[in-house]
Design an enzyme around this catalytic site. Structure first.
Site, PDB file in Angstrom:
ATOM      1  N   ASN A   9       0.853  -1.438   0.076  1.00 52.18           N
ATOM      2  CA  ASN A   9       0.069   0.001   0.014  1.00 52.18           C
ATOM      3  C   ASN A   9       0.934   1.145   0.009  1.00 52.18           C
ATOM      4  O   ASN A   9       1.505   1.414   1.114  1.00 52.18           O
ATOM      5  CB  ASN A   9      -0.885   0.069   1.214  1.00 52.18           C
ATOM      6  CG  ASN A   9      -1.678   1.183   1.451  1.00 52.18           C
ATOM      7  OD1 ASN A   9      -1.897   2.029   0.375  1.00 52.18           O
ATOM      8  ND2 ASN A   9      -2.349   1.561   2.727  1.00 52.18           N
ATOM      9  N   TRP A  10       0.954   1.979  -1.006  1.00 53.53           N
ATOM     10  CA  TRP A  10       2.008   3.074  -1.278  1.00 53.53           C
ATOM     11  C   TRP A  10       1.430   4.378  -0.656  1.00 53.53           C
ATOM     12  O   TRP A  10       2.096   5.074  -0.354  1.00 53.53           O
ATOM     13  CB  TRP A  10       1.905   3.436  -2.800  1.00 53.53           C
ATOM     14  CG  TRP A  10       2.891   2.326  -3.737  1.00 53.53           C
ATOM     15  CD1 TRP A  10       3.110   1.266  -3.141  1.00 53.53           C
ATOM     16  CD2 TRP A  10       3.270   2.669  -4.985  1.00 53.53           C
ATOM     17  NE1 TRP A  10       4.007   0.454  -4.111  1.00 53.53           N
ATOM     18  CE2 TRP A  10       3.877   1.287  -5.186  1.00 53.53           C
ATOM     19  CE3 TRP A  10       3.213   3.554  -5.814  1.00 53.53           C
ATOM     20  CZ2 TRP A  10       4.401   1.312  -6.734  1.00 53.53           C
ATOM     21  CZ3 TRP A  10       3.748   3.404  -7.231  1.00 53.53           C
ATOM     22  CH2 TRP A  10       4.355   2.361  -7.546  1.00 53.53           C
ATOM     23  N   LYS A  11      -0.089   4.191   0.079  1.00 54.29           N
ATOM     24  CA  LYS A  11      -0.692   5.493   0.483  1.00 54.29           C
ATOM     25  C   LYS A  11      -0.422   6.639  -0.499  1.00 54.29           C
ATOM     26  O   LYS A  11      -0.462   6.549  -1.850  1.00 54.29           O
ATOM     27  CB  LYS A  11      -0.205   5.568   1.969  1.00 54.29           C
ATOM     28  CG  LYS A  11      -0.406   4.319   2.877  1.00 54.29           C
ATOM     29  CD  LYS A  11      -0.138   4.585   4.205  1.00 54.29           C
ATOM     30  CE  LYS A  11      -0.197   3.500   5.079  1.00 54.29           C
ATOM     31  NZ  LYS A  11      -0.331   3.608   6.553  1.00 54.29           N
ATOM     32  N   HIS A  94      -9.802   0.774   4.694  1.00 55.03           N
ATOM     33  CA  HIS A  94      -8.537   1.210   5.436  1.00 55.03           C
ATOM     34  C   HIS A  94      -8.746   2.019   6.606  1.00 55.03           C
ATOM     35  O   HIS A  94      -9.718   2.951   6.341  1.00 55.03           O
ATOM     36  CB  HIS A  94      -7.398   1.956   4.284  1.00 55.03           C
ATOM     37  CG  HIS A  94      -6.285   1.711   5.098  1.00 55.03           C
ATOM     38  ND1 HIS A  94      -5.586   2.710   5.945  1.00 55.03           N
ATOM     39  CD2 HIS A  94      -5.037   1.069   4.471  1.00 55.03           C
ATOM     40  CE1 HIS A  94      -4.378   2.375   6.145  1.00 55.03           C
ATOM     41  NE2 HIS A  94      -3.986   1.353   5.365  1.00 55.03           N
ATOM     42  N   GLU A  96      -7.152   4.320   7.713  1.00 48.57           N
ATOM     43  CA  GLU A  96      -7.133   5.962   7.197  1.00 48.57           C
ATOM     44  C   GLU A  96      -8.511   6.464   6.775  1.00 48.57           C
ATOM     45  O   GLU A  96      -8.630   7.633   6.868  1.00 48.57           O
ATOM     46  CB  GLU A  96      -5.952   6.280   6.657  1.00 48.57           C
ATOM     47  CG  GLU A  96      -4.771   6.005   7.386  1.00 48.57           C
ATOM     48  CD  GLU A  96      -3.299   5.555   6.372  1.00 48.57           C
ATOM     49  OE1 GLU A  96      -2.276   5.373   7.127  1.00 48.57           O
ATOM     50  OE2 GLU A  96      -3.624   5.517   5.069  1.00 48.57           O
ATOM     51  N   GLU A 165      -5.571  -5.049  10.394  1.00 47.89           N
ATOM     52  CA  GLU A 165      -4.650  -4.229  10.387  1.00 47.89           C
ATOM     53  C   GLU A 165      -4.975  -3.510  11.670  1.00 47.89           C
ATOM     54  O   GLU A 165      -5.835  -2.386  12.023  1.00 47.89           O
ATOM     55  CB  GLU A 165      -4.858  -3.071   9.310  1.00 47.89           C
ATOM     56  CG  GLU A 165      -6.139  -2.679   8.942  1.00 47.89           C
ATOM     57  CD  GLU A 165      -6.002  -1.288   7.964  1.00 47.89           C
ATOM     58  OE1 GLU A 165      -4.828  -0.987   7.619  1.00 47.89           O
ATOM     59  OE2 GLU A 165      -6.913  -0.475   8.168  1.00 47.89           O
ATOM     60  N   GLY A 171       2.172   2.660  11.008  1.00 49.66           N
ATOM     61  CA  GLY A 171       2.814   3.845  11.146  1.00 49.66           C
ATOM     62  C   GLY A 171       3.560   4.279  12.396  1.00 49.66           C
ATOM     63  O   GLY A 171       3.987   5.159  12.812  1.00 49.66           O
ATOM     64  N   SER A 209       2.059  -2.777  10.221  1.00 47.51           N
ATOM     65  CA  SER A 209       3.701  -2.530  10.257  1.00 47.51           C
ATOM     66  C   SER A 209       4.365  -3.823  10.014  1.00 47.51           C
ATOM     67  O   SER A 209       5.441  -4.284  10.744  1.00 47.51           O
ATOM     68  CB  SER A 209       3.883  -1.951  11.588  1.00 47.51           C
ATOM     69  OG  SER A 209       3.565  -0.760  11.765  1.00 47.51           O
ATOM     70  N   GLY A 230       2.862  -1.239   4.328  1.00 49.42           N
ATOM     71  CA  GLY A 230       2.591   0.013   4.057  1.00 49.42           C
ATOM     72  C   GLY A 230       4.152   0.612   3.742  1.00 49.42           C
ATOM     73  O   GLY A 230       4.329   0.346   2.803  1.00 49.42           O
TER      74      GLY A 230
END
Length: 247
Positions: A9-11, A94, A96, A165, A171, A209, A230
């Site tokens: 996941n490049w975000k 997700h 976020e 997750e 993060g 992570s 991530g």
């Protein structure tokens, strides 16, 4: 035995130039990988990365999809649009998106439905916050989040991928121990088994992570079928180390 899936996941990262270098290195390094591989990229780069992964072991994924099919929804991207880029996977729910964009369990369930209808495999993200974990509510939260998707998608539920997750481990550098992660994965597996006779088809990824140092231990757990990666997915060497640890 089903192959594990390592999805990056490049975000909100990447550039036209850096994407070429990253995907080229991944394609070369993963040519003989035993697992399935995907990269979930920002929408503006779908066309570019579609070309970069063509003919490689890497599948293309998107990071979000609209709950609507079409219409006056400025800035939204529909599942049909994603399908035009040969998108195989799409992240939905997700943490976020849930936290910063107010996505509810019901919205996430409909997004999964839109993806499935377009022939795209949704990677349904579930997970608890630190406060919920400390309150002993981990199982309650993840089962509620997955239940909404099961309720909306019914007989199609065996076609999804689930990603656990833990929000407190994204993060932050913190990671659930392999045993802690396995415990939650087992709960999710049992919930899927109660919902479909084909639960064994569903991959359950760990998405808190995962990195080059802890991947092998996490991926060795019975109910961990891969990783949603991530930051480490933006570093070719680290992502290839994770891929090499998968089966």
């Amino acid at each position: 035995m089903k192959k594990q899936l390592i999805a990056g996941n490049w975000k909100m990262n990447g550039s036209s130039q850096s994407n070429v270098a990253l995907v080229s290195a991944l394609a070369a390094g993963a040519a003989n990988a035993q697992c399935q591989i995907a990269v979930c990229v920002p929408a503006p780069y779908l066309g570019q990365v579609q070309s970069l992964v063509a003919g490689t072991r890497i599948d293309l994924g998107a990071q979000d999809v609209s709950q609507h099919e079409s219409g006056a929804f400025t800035g939204e991207v529909s599942a049909t649009m994603l399908r035009e880029f040969s998108t195989r996977y799409c992240l939905v729910g997700h943490s976020e998106r849930r936290q910063y964009h107010g996505e509810t369990d019901a919205v996430v369930a409909v997004k999964a439905q839109r993806a499935l209808a377009a022939g795209i495999t949704p990677i349904v993200c579930v997970g608890e916050t630190l406060a919920e974990r400390e309150a002993g509510r981990t199982e309650e939260v993840v089962k509620r989040q997955l239940a909404a998707v099961i309720h909306t998608n019914g007989h199609c539920i065996s076609e999804i991928v689930v990603a656990y997750e833990p929000v407190w481990a994204i993060g932050t550098g913190k990671t659930a121990s392999p045993e802690e992660a396995q415990q939650v994965h087992a709960v999710l597996r049992a919930q899927l088994q109660a919902a479909t006779a084909h639960a064994d088809r569903v991959l359950i990824l760990y998405g808190g992570s995962m990195n080059a140092a802890n991947a092998a231990q996490l991926l060795s757990q019975q109910d961990i079928d891969g990783g949603l990666v991530g930051g480490a997915s933006l570093k070719a060497a680290d992502f290839l180390t994770i891929i090499a640890a998968a089966r």
